[in-house]
Design an enzyme around this catalytic site. Structure first.
Site, mmCIF file in Angstrom:
data_model
loop_
_atom_site.group_PDB
_atom_site.id
_atom_site.type_symbol
_atom_site.label_atom_id
_atom_site.label_comp_id
_atom_site.label_asym_id
_atom_site.label_seq_id
_atom_site.Cartn_x
_atom_site.Cartn_y
_atom_site.Cartn_z
ATOM 1 N N LYS A 1 9.484 8.361 102.795
ATOM 2 C CA LYS A 1 10.046 9.513 103.254
ATOM 3 C C LYS A 1 9.698 10.003 104.577
ATOM 4 O O LYS A 1 8.465 9.999 104.819
ATOM 5 C CB LYS A 1 10.058 10.402 102.129
ATOM 6 C CG LYS A 1 9.042 11.644 102.239
ATOM 7 C CD LYS A 1 9.355 12.590 101.318
ATOM 8 C CE LYS A 1 7.798 13.621 101.417
ATOM 9 N NZ LYS A 1 8.002 15.008 100.998
ATOM 10 N N LYS B 1 6.496 15.951 106.920
ATOM 11 C CA LYS B 1 5.849 16.829 107.965
ATOM 12 C C LYS B 1 4.534 16.305 108.435
ATOM 13 O O LYS B 1 4.119 16.592 109.474
ATOM 14 C CB LYS B 1 5.725 18.425 107.442
ATOM 15 C CG LYS B 1 6.859 18.746 106.815
ATOM 16 C CD LYS B 1 6.400 20.217 106.255
ATOM 17 C CE LYS B 1 7.552 20.913 105.554
ATOM 18 N NZ LYS B 1 7.018 21.749 104.505
ATOM 19 N N LYS C 1 -1.310 14.055 96.769
ATOM 20 C CA LYS C 1 -2.377 14.994 97.502
ATOM 21 C C LYS C 1 -3.611 14.922 97.055
ATOM 22 O O LYS C 1 -4.495 15.172 97.898
ATOM 23 C CB LYS C 1 -1.594 16.316 97.233
ATOM 24 C CG LYS C 1 -0.245 16.497 98.141
ATOM 25 C CD LYS C 1 0.011 17.890 98.272
ATOM 26 C CE LYS C 1 1.467 18.277 98.999
ATOM 27 N NZ LYS C 1 1.990 19.512 99.234
HETATM 28 P P1 TYM Z 1 8.739 21.187 101.142
HETATM 29 O O1 TYM Z 1 8.391 22.371 101.874
HETATM 30 O O2 TYM Z 1 7.882 19.942 101.000
HETATM 31 O O3 TYM Z 1 10.321 20.616 101.526
HETATM 32 C C1 TYM Z 1 11.237 21.558 101.881
HETATM 33 C C2 TYM Z 1 12.528 20.724 101.231
HETATM 34 O O4 TYM Z 1 12.830 19.609 102.328
HETATM 35 C C3 TYM Z 1 13.119 18.381 101.424
HETATM 36 N N1 TYM Z 1 12.838 17.268 102.001
HETATM 37 C C4 TYM Z 1 13.469 16.106 102.144
HETATM 38 N N2 TYM Z 1 14.729 15.958 101.827
HETATM 39 C C5 TYM Z 1 15.165 14.822 102.343
HETATM 40 N N3 TYM Z 1 14.439 13.912 103.022
HETATM 41 C C6 TYM Z 1 13.200 14.126 103.327
HETATM 42 N N4 TYM Z 1 12.563 13.165 104.195
HETATM 43 C C7 TYM Z 1 12.685 15.298 103.122
HETATM 44 N N5 TYM Z 1 11.393 15.801 103.122
HETATM 45 C C8 TYM Z 1 11.470 16.979 102.450
HETATM 46 C C9 TYM Z 1 12.262 18.827 100.073
HETATM 47 O O5 TYM Z 1 12.945 17.800 98.994
HETATM 48 C C10 TYM Z 1 12.540 20.277 100.002
HETATM 49 O O6 TYM Z 1 13.766 20.527 99.358
HETATM 50 N N6 TYM Z 1 7.915 22.380 96.444
HETATM 51 C C11 TYM Z 1 8.919 22.499 97.680
HETATM 52 C C12 TYM Z 1 9.055 24.071 97.898
HETATM 53 C C13 TYM Z 1 9.286 25.028 96.873
HETATM 54 C C14 TYM Z 1 10.548 24.870 96.178
HETATM 55 C C15 TYM Z 1 10.502 25.880 95.336
HETATM 56 C C16 TYM Z 1 11.815 24.334 96.208
HETATM 57 C C17 TYM Z 1 8.644 25.995 96.312
HETATM 58 N N7 TYM Z 1 9.220 26.278 95.163
HETATM 59 C C18 TYM Z 1 11.400 26.403 94.377
HETATM 60 C C19 TYM Z 1 12.933 24.520 95.404
HETATM 61 C C20 TYM Z 1 12.814 25.406 94.492
HETATM 62 C C21 TYM Z 1 8.234 21.800 98.659
HETATM 63 O O7 TYM Z 1 7.058 21.673 98.801
HETATM 64 O O8 TYM Z 1 9.069 21.512 99.550
#
Ligand code: TYM
Length: 333
Positions: free
Chosen positions: A197, A200, A115
């Protein structure tokens, strides 16, 4: 909430459009596990502002993501569904945990490095501190399991390290959490570049299937997905990453095993296969999109859910903050 059940925590940022990676890697598992655990599910808007957001859009996306969770099957009567900034304990615990985290280990985080390159004009402290806030999220609720995709593994490891560090410095205070992954869907890849991966914020939107995409768009994107020249639908991530990614998507969307999916397409060409994957995904997403739109039209219902979710979350989270404040010697009145 039942005291005898273990606790589960997870969250998603309300940034950009969610992809089927987010759905398969996280939300699908949330729904599957909601009967077995005391679940806390958050819209992580405090994480979202580590990258500059348009305020009106952030507000709208927050509500829209909450509606999406419910539309995907998260039951607000079973789970505490809330917005992170509505529970002040997240910021409070994050501050304390910062003092148990080394600058060096934050600088080494892959996501921070990625990032920082992408947002070179705004490498703010929050971007670096992101994993500590995530640790606070999880540890506040004494969660033992955290359903996430593979890309969040490094952050979960840090949360475990911070918990253990604090527990060792004082007395056991935090449950040390474990990540749980939906095996076939922990790393859904970009359709045009299966080495990456699905994201978004991918540069080329044709490589990602967004949860808001309509049927024609979904089918068109799958038609263009990168495969190989072998014309054989077989799961082999090493040598056939594109086809294997499509098989994973198909298998999780249809609840069929990889072997069942392979058998179904034995002797068929990639054209038929890609069309079938596209149709399976479009069939599943259409009712979710309709339900999300219906929920968004009833703002007072959604706000009611988020208010009671935040109250339930704060009740648990504040207990942990009080415990921590006592242990570290904060003067309490
Ligand atoms: P975020 O918002 O980027 O993504 C949300 C969830 O989606 C999963 N994910 C994927 N899984 C499989 N294949 C993919 N291509 C893929 N892209 C995204 C991510 O692994 C995630 O589980 N930091 C976290 C949000 C967060 C969080 C937390 C998660 C904040 N606090 C506490 C767990 C516990 C995040 O940015 O996810």
């Amino acid at each position: 909430m039942e005291e005898s059940k273990k606790t589960l925590y997870s969250a998603i940022q309300p940034t950009n459009n969610l992809t089927i990676g987010n759905y398969l890697g996280a939300i699908k598992n949330w729904v599957a596990l909601q009967n077995d655990y005391n679940c806390f599910y958050a819209v992580a808007n405090m994480h979202a502002i580590t990258v500059r957001q348009n305020p009106a859009e952030l507000r709208q996306r927050t509500l829209s993501l909450a509606a999406l969770f419910i539309a995907c099957g998260v039951d607000p009567d079973k789970c505490a569904l809330y917005v992170q900034s509505n529970v002040s304990a997240h910021a409070e615990l994050c501050w304390v945990l910062n003092t148990f985290t080394h600058v060096g280990e934050m600088e080494r985080m892959t996501q921070f490095k990625d990032k920082s390159l992408k947002h070179a004009d705004n490498i703010n402290m929050g971007l670096m501190d992101y994993p500590v806030l995530m640790a606070a999220d999880i540890l506040l609720y004494q969660a033992s399991v955290v359903p996430i995709g593979k890309d969040q593994t490094q952050h979960l490891e840090i949360a475990r390290d911070i918990a253990q560090r604090f527990n060792n410095a004082y007395t056991p205070t935090f449950t040390v959490p474990q990540g749980v992954y939906l095996k076939a869907a922990a790393n859904i890849c970009d359709l045009l570049n299966p080495a990456k991966k699905m994201s978004k914020s991918a540069e080329n939107a044709n490589g990602s299937i967004f949860l808001s995409d309509d049927r024609d768009t979904i089918i068109r994107k799958f038609k263009r997905a990168v495969t190989d020249s072998e014309a054989c639908v077989k799961y082999d991530p090493e040598n056939k990453p594109g086809v294997s990614n499509l098989l994973s998507i198909y298998s999780v969307f249809t609840d069929k095993s990889i072997a069942e999916a392979e058998a179904e397409f034995a002797g068929k060409g990639y054209g038929d296969f890609k069309l079938a994957v596209g149709e399976a995904v479009a069939d599943k997403l259409a009712p979710i999109q309709a339900e999300q739109a219906k929920l968004l039209a009833d703002k007072s219902y959604l706000e009611g859910v988020l208010k009671s979710g935040a109250e339930r979350a704060a009740h648990t989270a504040n207990k942990t903050v009080n415990k921590v404040y006592k242990k570290i010697g904060f003067y309490q009145l």
